[in-house]
Design a protein around this motif. Sequence first.
Motif, PDB file in Angstrom:
ATOM      1  N   GLY A  12       0.792  -1.216   0.000  1.00  0.00           N
ATOM      2  CA  GLY A  12       0.000   0.000   0.000  1.00  0.00           C
ATOM      3  C   GLY A  12       0.824   1.266   0.000  1.00  0.00           C
ATOM      4  O   GLY A  12       1.959   1.302  -0.506  1.00  0.00           O
ATOM      5  N   GLU A  13       0.290   2.307   0.597  1.00  0.00           N
ATOM      6  CA  GLU A  13       0.890   3.637   0.526  1.00  0.00           C
ATOM      7  C   GLU A  13       2.253   3.709   1.204  1.00  0.00           C
ATOM      8  O   GLU A  13       3.146   4.418   0.729  1.00  0.00           O
ATOM      9  CB  GLU A  13      -0.061   4.661   1.160  1.00  0.00           C
ATOM     10  N   ARG A  14       2.440   2.999   2.292  1.00  0.00           N
ATOM     11  CA  ARG A  14       3.744   3.051   2.969  1.00  0.00           C
ATOM     12  C   ARG A  14       4.845   2.475   2.090  1.00  0.00           C
ATOM     13  O   ARG A  14       5.966   2.990   2.033  1.00  0.00           O
ATOM     14  CB  ARG A  14       3.673   2.307   4.300  1.00  0.00           C
ATOM     15  N   GLU A  15       4.522   1.392   1.398  1.00  0.00           N
ATOM     16  CA  GLU A  15       5.504   0.802   0.491  1.00  0.00           C
ATOM     17  C   GLU A  15       5.787   1.740  -0.683  1.00  0.00           C
ATOM     18  O   GLU A  15       6.951   1.885  -1.106  1.00  0.00           O
ATOM     19  CB  GLU A  15       5.006  -0.549  -0.011  1.00  0.00           C
ATOM     20  N   LEU A  16       4.744   2.394  -1.208  1.00  0.00           N
ATOM     21  CA  LEU A  16       4.942   3.355  -2.296  1.00  0.00           C
ATOM     22  C   LEU A  16       5.817   4.522  -1.860  1.00  0.00           C
ATOM     23  O   LEU A  16       6.683   4.985  -2.620  1.00  0.00           O
ATOM     24  CB  LEU A  16       3.584   3.879  -2.778  1.00  0.00           C
ATOM     25  N   VAL A  22      13.613   5.887  -2.690  1.00  0.00           N
ATOM     26  CA  VAL A  22      14.704   5.297  -3.470  1.00  0.00           C
ATOM     27  C   VAL A  22      14.863   6.034  -4.797  1.00  0.00           C
ATOM     28  O   VAL A  22      15.990   6.318  -5.233  1.00  0.00           O
ATOM     29  CB  VAL A  22      14.456   3.793  -3.707  1.00  0.00           C
ATOM     30  N   PHE A  23      13.753   6.344  -5.449  1.00  0.00           N
ATOM     31  CA  PHE A  23      13.834   7.099  -6.697  1.00  0.00           C
ATOM     32  C   PHE A  23      14.584   8.410  -6.478  1.00  0.00           C
ATOM     33  O   PHE A  23      15.446   8.799  -7.279  1.00  0.00           O
ATOM     34  CB  PHE A  23      12.446   7.400  -7.236  1.00  0.00           C
ATOM     35  N   ALA A  24      14.269   9.085  -5.388  1.00  0.00           N
ATOM     36  CA  ALA A  24      14.900  10.371  -5.102  1.00  0.00           C
ATOM     37  C   ALA A  24      16.375  10.222  -4.771  1.00  0.00           C
ATOM     38  O   ALA A  24      17.171  11.142  -5.007  1.00  0.00           O
ATOM     39  CB  ALA A  24      14.179  11.060  -3.947  1.00  0.00           C
ATOM     40  N   SER A  25      16.777   9.056  -4.272  1.00  0.00           N
ATOM     41  CA  SER A  25      18.177   8.859  -3.862  1.00  0.00           C
ATOM     42  C   SER A  25      19.122   8.750  -5.046  1.00  0.00           C
ATOM     43  O   SER A  25      20.331   8.968  -4.918  1.00  0.00           O
ATOM     44  CB  SER A  25      18.293   7.589  -3.016  1.00  0.00           C
ATOM     45  N   GLY A  26      18.587   8.338  -6.208  1.00  0.00           N
ATOM     46  CA  GLY A  26      19.431   8.166  -7.385  1.00  0.00           C
ATOM     47  C   GLY A  26      20.104   6.807  -7.470  1.00  0.00           C
ATOM     48  O   GLY A  26      20.874   6.556  -8.399  1.00  0.00           O
ATOM     49  N   TRP A  27      19.851   5.889  -6.514  1.00  0.00           N
ATOM     50  CA  TRP A  27      20.456   4.547  -6.562  1.00  0.00           C
ATOM     51  C   TRP A  27      19.355   3.488  -6.431  1.00  0.00           C
ATOM     52  O   TRP A  27      19.046   3.020  -5.334  1.00  0.00           O
ATOM     53  CB  TRP A  27      21.499   4.354  -5.465  1.00  0.00           C
ATOM     54  N   PRO A  28      18.750   3.058  -7.553  1.00  0.00           N
ATOM     55  CA  PRO A  28      17.717   2.025  -7.487  1.00  0.00           C
ATOM     56  C   PRO A  28      18.268   0.605  -7.573  1.00  0.00           C
ATOM     57  O   PRO A  28      17.540  -0.362  -7.327  1.00  0.00           O
ATOM     58  CB  PRO A  28      16.854   2.332  -8.715  1.00  0.00           C
ATOM     59  N   SER A 187       8.208  -8.272  -1.614  1.00  0.00           N
ATOM     60  CA  SER A 187       8.577  -7.153  -2.489  1.00  0.00           C
ATOM     61  C   SER A 187       8.246  -7.523  -3.934  1.00  0.00           C
ATOM     62  O   SER A 187       8.831  -6.993  -4.868  1.00  0.00           O
ATOM     63  CB  SER A 187      10.073  -6.843  -2.349  1.00  0.00           C
ATOM     64  N   GLY A 188       7.314  -8.447  -4.109  1.00  0.00           N
ATOM     65  CA  GLY A 188       6.972  -8.972  -5.428  1.00  0.00           C
ATOM     66  C   GLY A 188       7.827 -10.182  -5.736  1.00  0.00           C
ATOM     67  O   GLY A 188       7.340 -11.290  -5.879  1.00  0.00           O
ATOM     68  N   ALA A 243      14.337  -3.677  -1.755  1.00  0.00           N
ATOM     69  CA  ALA A 243      14.790  -3.642  -0.359  1.00  0.00           C
ATOM     70  C   ALA A 243      13.985  -2.635   0.451  1.00  0.00           C
ATOM     71  O   ALA A 243      13.639  -2.879   1.613  1.00  0.00           O
ATOM     72  CB  ALA A 243      16.276  -3.310  -0.306  1.00  0.00           C
ATOM     73  N   ALA A 244      13.689  -1.490  -0.145  1.00  0.00           N
ATOM     74  CA  ALA A 244      12.911  -0.467   0.559  1.00  0.00           C
ATOM     75  C   ALA A 244      11.497  -0.976   0.861  1.00  0.00           C
ATOM     76  O   ALA A 244      10.962  -0.748   1.956  1.00  0.00           O
ATOM     77  CB  ALA A 244      12.847   0.804  -0.281  1.00  0.00           C
TER      78      ALA A 244
END
Length: 377
Positions: A12-16, A22-28, A187-188, A243-244
């Motif tokens: 849900g929203e917490r996972e999103l 992670v997207f903002a960190s630049g290291w996916p 995590s899928g 991981a996130a």
Amino acid sequence: MDTIPLVHASLGERELAAVAEVFASGWPAGQGPRGKALEAELAERYGVGGAVALSNCGAALHLAMLALGVKPGDEVIVADYTFPAPAHAVRYVGADPVFADVRADTGTVDPQAVADLVGPRTVGIIAVDTVGLPADYAELQAIADRHGLFVVEDAACSVGATYQGREAGALAPVACLSFHGRKGATSGEGGALLTADPALAADARIRSSFGIGSIFDQAQVVGLPIPVFTEIGYNYKLSDIAAAILQVQLGRIGELLDRRSAVAARYAELLGEDELLTLPHVPEDRTHAWQSYMVTLDASVDRAGVAADLRAQGIGCGHGTWASHLQPVYEAKQSCPVSADLFERNLAIPMHAELSMAQVERVGERLRATIRTHARP
């Protein structure tokens, strides 16, 4: 008609929000900050010397065989009644899986069957926590200690379960977890190798990244570090995105397991008196993670007919799991009659944390009616 799926991930929203970070960190990619944080959290949760975040549980089993030194000509005793990933892992390293039959009441590997199979080429045992129920680790470890064998816990289905007060994933010197979409934490796709031995964890971590260290770590070094390949490795890394998600999911294990356990308890109330099926048995010294809920149908019931009718009514169901020794890929010469019987008669019905009690009651009502329709006199 309300469709009731066999499985459903609780995301849900917490996972999103964690993914957005992670997207903002630049290291996916893998082995970055979130992956390292996840490994530290897993090591602390399970009280182990090392944890390696991986792409799936099959990768963890493969790396475990490599790190434990299993080689061609060796034999590894594996639980028969399961998704055949343990036997695949043994084959990946050129060794031979030897299939051990299971207990009729729990579906977990029978320690006496294991003891009877130990031979001069046996190097280890892979036990499986069958659909979420831990195996008999005290007895299995005693067998291993007598013969100098390793024990690996395939805890793919059992995150949140316990055995003699200890958490599944910490029941053997090496354990492998799955975070596939139907598991208690997901995590899928994803997995982890847990071990009491930090050196074994380091070996698995290197092999999971093509045989070199973390590219993220090397990018932090001033200058021009050039990776050196020290092992023939594989691309088994878990992305920092996954991981996130898992860091959030680990914090929710108790909540999600409580919901699954409530579903199991209601099924027991609805189906417990039905003479045409047998409910899952949970010994007093352990608890179940309820990755799946499998009933064993009476031999007089046509399982295929039951499944077709349930699906036509929008109720998901499945055959359960596999009698691995019967799969053509192995050409096994062994007989595992208990496993073969469970493979023929088990039926998985909807089990996940998103089920409402109204849905559970509908499943119970329709299952009881349908098995009578398809029971031979």
